[in-house]
Write a protein that holds these residues in place. Structure first.
Motif, mmCIF file in Angstrom:
data_model
loop_
_atom_site.group_PDB
_atom_site.id
_atom_site.type_symbol
_atom_site.label_atom_id
_atom_site.label_comp_id
_atom_site.label_asym_id
_atom_site.label_seq_id
_atom_site.Cartn_x
_atom_site.Cartn_y
_atom_site.Cartn_z
ATOM 1 N N LYS A 29 38.066 47.316 29.690
ATOM 2 C CA LYS A 29 38.497 46.705 28.567
ATOM 3 C C LYS A 29 39.820 45.974 28.903
ATOM 4 O O LYS A 29 40.733 46.689 29.391
ATOM 5 N N GLY A 30 40.004 44.912 28.217
ATOM 6 C CA GLY A 30 41.276 43.893 28.316
ATOM 7 C C GLY A 30 41.058 42.838 27.502
ATOM 8 O O GLY A 30 40.409 42.348 26.390
ATOM 9 N N LYS A 31 41.608 41.851 28.029
ATOM 10 C CA LYS A 31 41.658 40.431 27.518
ATOM 11 C C LYS A 31 41.340 39.313 28.414
ATOM 12 O O LYS A 31 41.494 39.319 29.656
ATOM 13 N N LEU A 32 40.566 38.342 27.963
ATOM 14 C CA LEU A 32 40.166 36.848 28.676
ATOM 15 C C LEU A 32 41.086 36.003 28.140
ATOM 16 O O LEU A 32 41.108 35.596 27.132
ATOM 17 N N ILE A 33 41.976 35.371 28.970
ATOM 18 C CA ILE A 33 42.689 34.352 28.578
ATOM 19 C C ILE A 33 42.394 32.995 29.008
ATOM 20 O O ILE A 33 42.378 32.884 30.470
#
Length: 199
Positions: A115-119
């Protein structure tokens, strides 16, 4: 009691399913940061582009740079630690936190969540992924090689009613690194044994 609390802290944020497949104790069994060769072919939207490869390992940071006509076409960055081999950046997208492709020790058949962010540039998306590792084979230059296949099913908040889906697949050949990776149908990278000529 203190030991139980320490164990609970160690498992915080780690979710997954263990399997009874072949045990891979540590990174030394696979050597995932190995550069398999000097040449590769990148297929972008069906167009095959021969590339030369530069690699650099500094501490836990692993970078592969793919060049066509002496120009950087793509860069893949990974993090290699005793506990995991993780995707940091690929296809101009950064994963925060890094996305674990391999965890040590692990059994083939294990699954875990991220779970996290794609930047990408100045834009970011919240995301979740299910990662699964299994035994597979890979044919390279007509030779079938035993491989560990890692499938990543990524779901990104898109602002629409349903999350955007993206599939990433990596094939790790023991002692030779990532011989192939696919990002959906849009981008594939495969190592080749002999140097390829640029067109």
């Amino acid at each position: 009691m203190a030991l139980a609390a320490l164990f609970a802290v160690a498992l915080a944020g780690c979710t997954g399913t263990k399997s009874l497949g072949r045990l891979i104790q540590d990174a030394q069994e696979l050597l995932p940061a190995t550069k398999p060769g000097e040449s590769a072919v990148i297929s972008l939207g069906g167009t095959k582009i021969p590339v030369t490869v530069r690699s650099e390992v500094k501490g836990s940071a692993v970078e592969f740079e793919f060049l066509a006509h002496n120009q950087t076409l793509e860069v893949e960055r990974y993090e290699s630690t005793r506990e995991s081999f993780s995707l940091v950046e690929a296809a101009k997208a950064v994963y925060d936190p890094t996305l674990p492709l391999l965890r040590f020790p692990m059994n083939l058949g294990d699954k875990w969540d991220w779970k996290g962010k794609l930047i990408s540039g100045t834009v970011s998306w919240n995301g979740e992924a299910e990662v699964a590792a299994r035994k597979d084979s890979l044919v390279v230059n007509g030779v079938s090689l035993e491989a560990v296949r890692v499938d990543v099913e990524l779901r990104l908040e898109s602002g629409g009613p349903a999350p955007a889906a993206r599939s990433l697949t990596f094939w790790f050949v023991p002692q030779r690194g990532i011989l192939k990776r696919e990002f959906g149908h849009a981008s594939t990278r495969t190592w080749v044994e002999t140097p390829v000529e640029e067109e």
